[in-house]
Write an enzyme that holds these catalytic residues in place. Structure first.
Site, short mmCIF file in Angstrom:
data_model
loop_
_atom_site.label_atom_id
_atom_site.label_comp_id
_atom_site.label_asym_id
_atom_site.label_seq_id
_atom_site.Cartn_x
_atom_site.Cartn_y
_atom_site.Cartn_z
N GLU A 2 27.03 40.14 75.26
CA GLU A 2 27.43 41.47 74.76
C GLU A 2 27.68 42.46 75.89
O GLU A 2 28.51 43.36 75.76
CB GLU A 2 26.33 42.03 73.84
CG GLU A 2 26.20 41.30 72.51
CD GLU A 2 25.20 40.17 72.51
OE1 GLU A 2 24.88 39.63 73.59
OE2 GLU A 2 24.76 39.78 71.43
N GLY A 32 25.64 37.36 68.49
CA GLY A 32 25.02 37.23 67.16
C GLY A 32 24.83 35.78 66.73
O GLY A 32 23.95 35.49 65.92
N ALA A 36 28.81 38.32 66.70
CA ALA A 36 29.22 39.27 65.66
C ALA A 36 30.73 39.45 65.79
O ALA A 36 31.30 39.23 66.88
CB ALA A 36 28.49 40.58 65.85
N GLU A 67 21.71 34.78 68.25
CA GLU A 67 20.65 35.52 67.54
C GLU A 67 20.39 34.89 66.16
O GLU A 67 19.24 34.78 65.74
CB GLU A 67 21.06 36.99 67.41
CG GLU A 67 21.07 37.68 68.77
CD GLU A 67 21.69 39.06 68.74
OE1 GLU A 67 22.84 39.19 68.29
OE2 GLU A 67 21.02 40.01 69.16
N1 CO8 Z 1 34.55 38.17 67.12
C1 CO8 Z 1 35.78 38.14 66.60
N2 CO8 Z 1 36.65 37.16 66.87
C2 CO8 Z 1 36.25 36.19 67.73
C3 CO8 Z 1 34.98 36.17 68.31
C4 CO8 Z 1 34.09 37.23 67.97
N3 CO8 Z 1 32.84 37.28 68.44
N4 CO8 Z 1 34.90 35.10 69.12
C5 CO8 Z 1 36.08 34.45 69.04
N5 CO8 Z 1 36.89 35.10 68.20
C6 CO8 Z 1 38.26 34.75 67.84
C7 CO8 Z 1 39.23 35.04 68.97
O1 CO8 Z 1 39.59 36.40 68.98
C8 CO8 Z 1 40.38 34.11 68.63
O2 CO8 Z 1 41.11 34.70 67.57
P1 CO8 Z 1 42.74 34.81 67.71
O3 CO8 Z 1 43.18 33.38 67.71
O4 CO8 Z 1 43.12 35.58 66.50
O5 CO8 Z 1 43.00 35.49 69.00
C9 CO8 Z 1 39.66 32.91 68.03
O6 CO8 Z 1 38.37 33.35 67.64
C10 CO8 Z 1 39.50 31.77 69.02
O7 CO8 Z 1 38.86 32.31 70.18
P2 CO8 Z 1 39.44 32.09 71.66
O8 CO8 Z 1 40.91 31.96 71.64
O9 CO8 Z 1 38.84 33.18 72.52
O10 CO8 Z 1 38.78 30.67 71.99
P3 CO8 Z 1 38.41 30.10 73.42
O11 CO8 Z 1 38.08 28.66 73.21
O12 CO8 Z 1 39.46 30.45 74.42
O13 CO8 Z 1 37.08 30.90 73.87
C11 CO8 Z 1 34.88 31.85 73.53
C12 CO8 Z 1 35.88 30.74 73.14
C13 CO8 Z 1 34.44 31.72 74.97
C14 CO8 Z 1 33.67 31.71 72.60
C15 CO8 Z 1 35.56 33.23 73.31
O14 CO8 Z 1 36.14 33.26 72.01
C16 CO8 Z 1 34.64 34.40 73.43
O15 CO8 Z 1 34.26 34.81 74.52
N6 CO8 Z 1 34.26 35.01 72.26
C17 CO8 Z 1 33.46 36.20 72.23
C18 CO8 Z 1 32.02 35.90 72.56
C19 CO8 Z 1 31.22 37.17 72.52
O16 CO8 Z 1 31.42 38.09 73.28
N7 CO8 Z 1 30.26 37.24 71.59
C20 CO8 Z 1 29.42 38.39 71.41
C21 CO8 Z 1 29.97 39.26 70.35
S1 CO8 Z 1 29.12 40.80 70.21
C22 CO8 Z 1 27.74 40.40 69.37
O17 CO8 Z 1 27.52 39.31 68.93
C23 CO8 Z 1 26.77 41.51 69.20
C24 CO8 Z 1 25.76 41.17 68.11
C25 CO8 Z 1 24.93 42.31 67.73
C26 CO8 Z 1 25.68 43.53 67.54
C27 CO8 Z 1 24.79 44.53 66.97
C28 CO8 Z 1 25.40 45.91 66.95
C29 CO8 Z 1 24.47 46.92 66.27
#
Ligand code: CO8
Length: 257
Positions: free
Chosen positions: A131, A108, A65, A111
């Site tokens: 998460e 997400g 998400a 999911e």
């Molecule tokens: N949301 C927003 N932006 C994201 C996300 C995300 N989930 N994942 C990556 N991005 C963005 C980064 O911020 C970055 O943007 P910018 O260049 O502007 O900084 C761009 O995508 C590229 O990402 P990275 O530079 O981090 O790329 P890497 O190759 O270094 O790393 C990873 C890749 C490991 C996938 C890393 O991006 C990461 O850890 N992402 C987050 C993963 C995560 O935590 N996902 C879970 C999110 S929470 C969720 O899904 C909850 C769902 C249900 C919620 C329900 C609530 C009621």
């Protein structure tokens, strides 16, 4: 219908949906949620579509998400908007949906893949529910569906540590139906989707409903449900055609009725 966060393409009886927010690794924001659900619900009532494939990019199916969109939300906003409840319209779709996953399927994204009917994974796929590292937990069904896919021990470990599972482990654990070389993933997913779409649509829909019932009821009730639906299939043209074609040693020509 024109979309901004997804690409759609119809090939024969298959709708291909490609998540397309490359700069955010296909993070699932409100717009992408609305567009995926819109595309799926439209296809679901289109008799010309017999299967849907959802894919992302080589690097990410979806990295979760959209954290930036959620970051400042309050409890009241999350509750009042019943955030993520819209995905129930996605899981209500009766047309089969295949996830073709390359790269990250996190939070997400994992999911979303699990809300599809089955997952084909590239050997580069990484699945996870990270998460907890953000101070939350899965919110689009991950704590429930992952547990049903891979069992309590592995699901609990993944949800409590945020550890990722690679494609080989995901296949061993039963999360994905098959692992393919990354370069072959989409071609094979489309080939499988064409096979599904070549079957009788109402029979495929009833079959999907019966398999899904296994998640939601007891064995006795599920078997009874299956038997009743099986009986109902004898009211379709396609049952007559499928069995006649077998007896006459020719390919079936289903008319989806
Ligand atoms: N949301 C927003 N932006 C994201 C996300 C995300 N989930 N994942 C990556 N991005 C963005 C980064 O911020 C970055 O943007 P910018 O260049 O502007 O900084 C761009 O995508 C590229 O990402 P990275 O530079 O981090 O790329 P890497 O190759 O270094 O790393 C990873 C890749 C490991 C996938 C890393 O991006 C990461 O850890 N992402 C987050 C993963 C995560 O935590 N996902 C879970 C999110 S929470 C969720 O899904 C909850 C769902 C249900 C919620 C329900 C609530 C009621």
């Amino acid at each position: 219908m024109s979309y901004e966060t997804i690409l759609t393409e119809t090939r024969g009886r298959v709708l291909l949906i490609t998540l397309n927010r490359p700069k955010a690794l296909n993070a699932i924001n409100r717009q992408l949620t609305g567009e995926v659900i819109d595309a799926v619900t439209r296809a679901d009532v289109d008799p010309e579509i017999g299967c849907i494939v959802i894919t992302g990019s080589e690097k990410a199916f979806a990295a979760g998400a959209d954290i930036k969109e959620m970051q400042a939300a309050t409890y009241a906003e999350m509750y009042a908007g019943d955030r993520f409840a819209d995905w129930e319209r996605f899981t209500a779709a009766r047309t089969p949906v295949i996830a073709a996953v390359s790269g990250y399927a996190l939070g997400g994204g994992c999911e979303l893949a699990m809300m599809c009917d089955f997952i084909l994974a590239a050997d580069t796929a990484q699945f996870g529910q990270p998460e907890i590292k953000l101070g939350v937990m899965p919110g689009i069904g991950g704590s429930q569906r992952l547990t049903r896919f891979v069992g309590k021990s592995k699901a609990m470990e993944m949800c409590l540590t945020g550890r990722m599972m690679d494609a080989a482990e995901a296949e061993r654990a039963g999360l994905v139906s098959r692992v393919l070389p990354a370069a072959e993933l989409l071609g094979e997913a489309m080939r499988v989707a064409e096979i599904v779409a070549s079957m009788s649509l109402p029979i495929a829909q009833m079959t999907k409903e019966a398999v899904n019932r296994a998640y939601e009821t007891t064995l006795t009730e599920g078997v009874r449900f299956e038997r009743r639906v099986f009986h109902a299939m004898f009211a379709t043209q396609d049952q007559k055609e499928g069995m006649a074609a077998f007896v006459e040693k020719r390919p079936a020509r289903f008319t989806h009725g």
